[in-house]
Write a protein that holds these residues in place. Structure first.
Motif, PDB file in Angstrom:
ATOM      1  N   HIS A   8       0.850  -1.190   0.000  1.00 50.99           N
ATOM      2  CA  HIS A   8       0.000   0.000   0.000  1.00 50.99           C
ATOM      3  C   HIS A   8       0.887   1.241   0.000  1.00 50.99           C
ATOM      4  O   HIS A   8       1.346   1.701   1.046  1.00 50.99           O
ATOM      5  CB  HIS A   8      -0.922   0.009   1.221  1.00 50.99           C
ATOM      6  CG  HIS A   8      -1.908  -1.119   1.237  1.00 50.99           C
ATOM      7  ND1 HIS A   8      -1.534  -2.440   1.441  1.00 50.99           N
ATOM      8  CD2 HIS A   8      -3.262  -1.130   1.082  1.00 50.99           C
ATOM      9  CE1 HIS A   8      -2.621  -3.205   1.402  1.00 50.99           C
ATOM     10  NE2 HIS A   8      -3.672  -2.436   1.186  1.00 50.99           N
ATOM     11  N   ASN A 105     -11.571  -6.989   4.740  1.00 55.22           N
ATOM     12  CA  ASN A 105     -12.291  -5.766   4.432  1.00 55.22           C
ATOM     13  C   ASN A 105     -13.606  -5.781   5.205  1.00 55.22           C
ATOM     14  O   ASN A 105     -14.375  -6.735   5.107  1.00 55.22           O
ATOM     15  CB  ASN A 105     -12.565  -5.682   2.931  1.00 55.22           C
ATOM     16  CG  ASN A 105     -13.092  -4.330   2.507  1.00 55.22           C
ATOM     17  OD1 ASN A 105     -12.330  -3.380   2.409  1.00 55.22           O
ATOM     18  ND2 ASN A 105     -14.391  -4.241   2.255  1.00 55.22           N
ATOM     19  N   ASN A 133      -8.926  -3.316   6.518  1.00 52.06           N
ATOM     20  CA  ASN A 133      -9.335  -2.249   5.623  1.00 52.06           C
ATOM     21  C   ASN A 133     -10.757  -1.868   6.008  1.00 52.06           C
ATOM     22  O   ASN A 133     -11.696  -2.629   5.771  1.00 52.06           O
ATOM     23  CB  ASN A 133      -9.272  -2.738   4.173  1.00 52.06           C
ATOM     24  CG  ASN A 133      -9.274  -1.619   3.163  1.00 52.06           C
ATOM     25  OD1 ASN A 133      -8.584  -0.617   3.332  1.00 52.06           O
ATOM     26  ND2 ASN A 133     -10.023  -1.787   2.088  1.00 52.06           N
ATOM     27  N   GLY A 163      -6.009   0.577   7.143  1.00 54.77           N
ATOM     28  CA  GLY A 163      -6.308   1.335   5.939  1.00 54.77           C
ATOM     29  C   GLY A 163      -7.783   1.626   5.913  1.00 54.77           C
ATOM     30  O   GLY A 163      -8.567   1.024   6.668  1.00 54.77           O
ATOM     31  N   ASN A 187      -7.952   3.615   0.188  1.00 54.93           N
ATOM     32  CA  ASN A 187      -8.397   2.668  -0.839  1.00 54.93           C
ATOM     33  C   ASN A 187      -9.654   3.240  -1.502  1.00 54.93           C
ATOM     34  O   ASN A 187     -10.570   3.696  -0.821  1.00 54.93           O
ATOM     35  CB  ASN A 187      -8.702   1.328  -0.154  1.00 54.93           C
ATOM     36  CG  ASN A 187      -9.216   0.231  -1.064  1.00 54.93           C
ATOM     37  OD1 ASN A 187      -9.741  -0.763  -0.590  1.00 54.93           O
ATOM     38  ND2 ASN A 187      -9.074   0.373  -2.371  1.00 54.93           N
TER      39      ASN A 187
END
Length: 259
Positions: A8, A105, A133, A163, A187
């Motif tokens: 990332h 995620n 994430n 993130g 993202n």
């Protein structure tokens, strides 16, 4: 920093293709993508289940089990964690990490900020090495309020998110502003009508996800092929060979019948 976290990089974002089964994941890895995600829509639709309804917990874990030892880094779309109990979400994350997943995620679905933050904290406690994430749906299904977006992302970062993900955000000025104020990777979801990958890199994005796009394009290609053949037209596009598709699963032994 884990190997997955190191991918990332603002200015040189990770392009994350998303698979829905063993074959699609290994085909993408074979094209040189160092990391592959899963798509909740693809997993749900492939199993005849609704997306975003916490109906695919077992199917998602089963897919992670088949992919976690693959020659690529795996991050799993876990919808909202398949439940509201933070401890249960943390346990699911622990199981993902145990089978080799590098990331997860988690989407807030515009639910209570505190509840989503508690899920993130539970995941980091249960699986400290898993890259979390944290997704907010303020642009995806909300009104795209920048203040609300910032408030939610700040809470998720404070809870331990590695993130943050803002699908539906396509305005270059707002992307650049958000990337500049964050101290964790940003993202965004690739949009065919939004900024290109090089443009997103210039804006400071660190990860660009393809979401369900590849699954939907694959279905579209299948429909086009079937209708072209039915109409007597030649087929177009790339068609992997039988051997290329079968190889990651060990192929067949003995004579092969290719329907």
């Amino acid at each position: 920093m884990t190997a997955f976290a190191a991918l990332h990089r603002p200015g040189a974002p990770l392009l994350l293709p998303c698979a829905w089964d063993h074959a699609s994941a290994f085909a993408l890895a074979g094209q040189g993508f160092p990391a592959v995600g899963t798509t909740s829509l693809g997993v749900a639709a492939a199993n005849g289940l609704p997306d975003g309804a916490s109906a695919t917990r077992d199917e998602t874990l089963r897919l992670a089990l088949t992919l976690g030892s693959g020659p690529f880094l795996l991050t799993v779309d876990a919808e909202s964690g398949f439940g509201d109990d933070p401890d249960e979400v943390g346990e699911f994350a622990r199981q993902l990490a145990a089978v080799g997943a590098a990331g997860i995620n988690l989407e807030d679905a515009l639910g209570p900020t505190g509840r989503h933050a508690a899920k993130i904290a539970a995941v980091k406690s249960a699986a400290p090495g898993l890259f979390v994430n944290a997704r907010t749906d303020t642009y995806w299904s909300g009104d795209g309020d920048p203040g609300e977006t910032a408030r939610r992302l700040d809470a998720y970062r404070e809870a331990g998110a590695d993130g943050v993900f803002v699908p539906g955000l396509t305005d270059p000025a707002r992307i650049a502003e958000l990337a500049a104020r964050l101290d964790v990777p940003l993202n965004v979801l690739h949009s065919p009508n939004g900024p290109t990958l090089p443009h997103l890199a210039d804006l400071g994005v660190a990860r660009v996800s393809l979401g369900s796009l590849l699954y939907r394009r694959a279905l579209g290609a299948a429909l086009e092929t079937a209708t072209d053949i039915a109409a007597g037209r030649p087929t177009v596009g790339t068609t992997p060979s039988y051997e290329e598709v079968a190889a990651p699963s060990g192929g067949r032994q003995g004579p092969v019948c290719r329907p």
